[in-house]
Write an enzyme that holds these catalytic residues in place. Structure first.
Site: not given
Length: 227
Positions: A66-68, A70
């Site tokens: 997951l993105d930083f 998110t």
């Protein structure tokens, strides 16, 4: 040549990883916003989901990221066999992921599909770009949950379902839709108009559907959005 990725230092994340389920094969966790999935090359970016979990569960590996910014559900493999089986499910697109997001503005349609190829552009790194010529196919579905006003400004809560798994897919697709995700620093939703506070990225992985690689049981994991 220096890049943005070399200079980015992740602020310290004080929030803990919530372990929602565990057995001898896998973990289901809730990742906090503001924590890297994998440690960065810069030693100051060592803190991450993997760095924290491998201290408790030696040998565990990430199946997806997951993105930083998110938050939300991630499945973690505890051994190589589980990793291989889960990676196969992800690559064959048999895993369903659903996200909750707050978008800037009020969407006119109640549901729809964003079909726009995404490409890496070295000149824009770390940004991705929409490019029909060089991009890889990318498709996302959206459904409006509610339209409301935050401090007199229009915001739409949506459910997002990515049908492909490109880098920054949901963020760039929402920008393409004309309604970037609130708090998105890369694709136009960083500041809520009329406010000075920069919120977190308002994107949360709220559902994950996959097959347990050992028991073959269909797993439906849900975690309500914190915003």
């Amino acid at each position: 040549m220096s890049t943005i990725s070399d200079t980015f230092i992740a602020p310290q994340c004080h929030d803990k990883i919530e372990i929602l389920y565990q057995d001898e094969h896998l973990l289901l966790i809730n990742k906090p916003s503001g924590l890297l999935s994998l440690s960065g090359k810069n030693p100051q970016n060592i803190d991450s989901v993997h760095h924290r979990l491998v201290q408790i569960f030696p040998g565990c590996t990430l199946v997806h990221r997951l993105d930083f910014g998110t938050s939300g559900l991630m499945v973690i493999a505890r051994n190589k066999a589980t990793n291989a089986a889960l990676c196969q499910q992800f690559s064959q697109r048999t895993v369903t992921k659903e996200y909750s997001a707050l978008l800037c503005g009020h969407l006119s349609d109640n549901e729809g599909v964003i079909d726009a190829a995404i490409a890496k552009d070295p000149a824009l790194f770390p940004l991705m770009s929409i490019c029909a010529l060089h991009g890889k196919p990318a498709r996302s579905r959206y459904r409006v949950i509610e339209r409301f006003y935050h401090k007199q400004l229009p915001v739409t809560r949506v459910q997002l379902t990515p049908e492909t798994g490109r880098t920054h897919q949901l963020r760039i697709h929402c920008q393409q839709l004309g309604h970037p995700i609130l708090g998105c620093d890369l694709y136009g939703g960083r500041l809520l108009p009329g406010t000075e506070r920069t919120p977190r990225l308002m994107l949360h992985a709220s559902e994950l559907h996959f097959v347990h690689p050992i028991s073959l049981e269909k797993i439906t994991a849900r975690h309500a959005s914190p915003f």
